[in-house]
Design a protein around this motif. Structure first.
Motif, PDB file in Angstrom:
ATOM      1  N   ALA A   1       0.827  -1.204   0.000  1.00 35.31           N
ATOM      2  CA  ALA A   1       0.000   0.000   0.000  1.00 35.31           C
ATOM      3  C   ALA A   1       0.864   1.258   0.000  1.00 35.31           C
ATOM      4  CB  ALA A   1      -0.923  -0.009   1.221  1.00 35.31           C
ATOM      5  N   GLU A   2       1.906   1.253   0.810  1.00 36.17           N
ATOM      6  CA  GLU A   2       2.797   2.415   0.865  1.00 36.17           C
ATOM      7  C   GLU A   2       3.524   2.603  -0.458  1.00 36.17           C
ATOM      8  OE1 GLU A   2       3.778   2.521   5.654  1.00 36.17           O
ATOM      9  OE2 GLU A   2       5.054   1.329   4.325  1.00 36.17           O
ATOM     10  N   GLN A   3       3.912   1.506  -1.082  1.00 38.07           N
ATOM     11  CA  GLN A   3       4.564   1.590  -2.393  1.00 38.07           C
ATOM     12  C   GLN A   3       3.623   2.193  -3.432  1.00 38.07           C
ATOM     13  OE1 GLN A   3       5.900  -2.188  -3.989  1.00 38.07           O
ATOM     14  NE2 GLN A   3       5.982  -1.356  -6.056  1.00 38.07           N
ATOM     15  N   LEU A   4       2.376   1.739  -3.445  1.00 36.87           N
ATOM     16  CA  LEU A   4       1.398   2.276  -4.393  1.00 36.87           C
ATOM     17  C   LEU A   4       1.118   3.750  -4.123  1.00 36.87           C
ATOM     18  CD1 LEU A   4      -1.142  -0.708  -4.476  1.00 36.87           C
ATOM     19  CD2 LEU A   4       0.421  -0.017  -6.308  1.00 36.87           C
ATOM     20  N   ASN A   5       1.051   4.115  -2.867  1.00 38.07           N
ATOM     21  CA  ASN A   5       0.824   5.510  -2.490  1.00 38.07           C
ATOM     22  C   ASN A   5       1.926   6.403  -3.056  1.00 38.07           C
ATOM     23  OD1 ASN A   5      -0.545   7.613  -0.835  1.00 38.07           O
ATOM     24  ND2 ASN A   5       1.374   7.580   0.306  1.00 38.07           N
ATOM     25  N   THR A   6       3.164   5.931  -2.956  1.00 34.55           N
ATOM     26  CA  THR A   6       4.298   6.691  -3.498  1.00 34.55           C
ATOM     27  C   THR A   6       4.246   6.736  -5.019  1.00 34.55           C
ATOM     28  OG1 THR A   6       5.686   6.089  -1.604  1.00 34.55           O
ATOM     29  CG2 THR A   6       6.814   6.814  -3.604  1.00 34.55           C
ATOM     30  N   THR A   7       3.985   5.590  -5.636  1.00 39.30           N
ATOM     31  CA  THR A   7       3.923   5.515  -7.096  1.00 39.30           C
ATOM     32  C   THR A   7       2.872   6.459  -7.663  1.00 39.30           C
ATOM     33  OG1 THR A   7       4.669   3.215  -7.099  1.00 39.30           O
ATOM     34  CG2 THR A   7       3.484   3.973  -9.053  1.00 39.30           C
ATOM     35  N   LEU A   8       1.735   6.538  -6.992  1.00 32.75           N
ATOM     36  CA  LEU A   8       0.623   7.360  -7.475  1.00 32.75           C
ATOM     37  C   LEU A   8       0.692   8.806  -6.983  1.00 32.75           C
ATOM     38  CD1 LEU A   8      -2.209   4.721  -6.975  1.00 32.75           C
ATOM     39  CD2 LEU A   8      -1.224   5.477  -9.148  1.00 32.75           C
ATOM     40  N   ASN A   9       1.710   9.099  -6.172  1.00 30.70           N
ATOM     41  CA  ASN A   9       1.917  10.454  -5.654  1.00 30.70           C
ATOM     42  C   ASN A   9       0.697  10.945  -4.885  1.00 30.70           C
ATOM     43  OD1 ASN A   9       3.493  12.764  -5.229  1.00 30.70           O
ATOM     44  ND2 ASN A   9       2.619  13.810  -7.006  1.00 30.70           N
ATOM     45  N   LEU A  10       0.171  10.074  -4.036  1.00 30.01           N
ATOM     46  CA  LEU A  10      -0.949  10.424  -3.165  1.00 30.01           C
ATOM     47  C   LEU A  10      -0.426  10.640  -1.747  1.00 30.01           C
ATOM     48  CD1 LEU A  10      -3.492   7.827  -4.584  1.00 30.01           C
ATOM     49  CD2 LEU A  10      -3.537  10.305  -4.937  1.00 30.01           C
ATOM     50  N   ASP A  11      -1.297  11.092  -0.849  1.00 33.64           N
ATOM     51  CA  ASP A  11      -0.823  11.401   0.508  1.00 33.64           C
ATOM     52  C   ASP A  11      -1.557  10.567   1.558  1.00 33.64           C
ATOM     53  OD1 ASP A  11      -3.291  12.602   0.375  1.00 33.64           O
ATOM     54  OD2 ASP A  11      -2.639  14.489   1.284  1.00 33.64           O
TER      55      ASP A  11
END
Length: 262
Positions: free
Chosen positions: A86-96
């Motif tokens: 989840a944290e990886q996807l959050n970074t990839t998608l540039n979300l907060d």
């Protein structure tokens, strides 16, 4: 071994399968597909600017879909493998979005703020033995006037064996159900094996636990379909709507509710 350790190991193994499955379709999600369904979206309402606590978020697709819709999201899950993804996807998608790895019951030790919305969906409470403790967590993290939104598979479904040929389990909570799983609910799991521990919870226990936390029931719905093709012997009656062939539209497969904190 404690049920939490058993289930955490199971979900760590499941996560490795799920992130590459067609069921979760990660490439489409990364390209912008919203993973949420109309059932929960209709109850969640306008999300822009809202703070949301998402309990048992798995590897974050729904949490990040909520974030894409303008919410400030905190996702919680027991599986460290799921939270890492989840944290990886959050970074990839540039979300907060923010993610916390812990058991739901332990969340008050890791978080100290209130939210506009607490949300949970599909296959969550069956992993928890005590709904009173669960509902206390829901109530603790809701702001006054905040809403709790839940979509879940109907407890009638969990009464049957996997082939839906006979009633195998008690509708009521008769204690832990310890089983050995071969396969998971997604594709790509032909060689998957894991132990797990679950509990069945009648709807009366869900509602009573929530009402005892100073929550008011605003909406309760039942549906004769599942938005997921995750059971044996299904047929798609409309896009994204699956029924069980043996029962057609004769039994509920999903329920959803919305409560407001007084």
């Amino acid at each position: 071994m404690d049920y939490k350790d058993i289930n955490k190991a199971s979900w760590n193994k499941r996560t490795a399968v799920h992130i590459t499955s067609e069921f979760y379709d990660l490439p489409a999600f990364l390209a912008g597909k919203n993973s949420l369904n109309s059932i929960e979206l209709n109850l969640l309402g306008e999300l822009k600017g809202k703070s949301i606590l998402h309990l048992q978020c798995h590897f974050g697709q729904d949490s990040l879909s909520l974030a894409r819709m303008g919410a400030k999201v905190t996702g919680v899950d027991l599986s460290d493998a799921a939270i890492a993804k989840a944290e990886q996807l959050n970074t990839t998608l540039n979300l907060d979005a923010e993610f916390i790895c812990c058991d739901v019951y332990e969340l008050p030790k890791h978080l100290d703020r209130e939210f506009d919305i607490v949300f949970t969906s599909y296959g969550t409470i069956g992993w928890l033995p005590d709904l009173d403790k669960w509902a206390a967590v829901v109530g603790q993290f809701l702001k006054p006037g905040g809403s709790f939104v839940m979509a879940e598979f109907h407890p009638v479904v969990w009464m049957y064996d996997d082939d839906f040929t006979r009633v195998q389990y008690n509708y009521f909570n008769a204690g832990p159900i310890t089983e050995f799983a071969t396969g998971t609910y997604t594709d790509g799991a032909d060689d998957f094996e894991a132990d797990y521990v679950t509990w069945n919870h009648p709807i009366s226990d869900v509602l009573t636990a929530l009402l005892n936390q100073n929550l008011t029931l605003e909406c309760f719905q039942e549906f004769d379909y599942s938005p997921y093709d995750c059971f044996a012997h299904t047929k798609e009656i409309a896009p994204g709507k699956f029924q069980l062939k043996p029962f057609e539209n004769k039994i509920p497969l999903v329920y959803a509710l919305k409560c407001i904190k007084k």
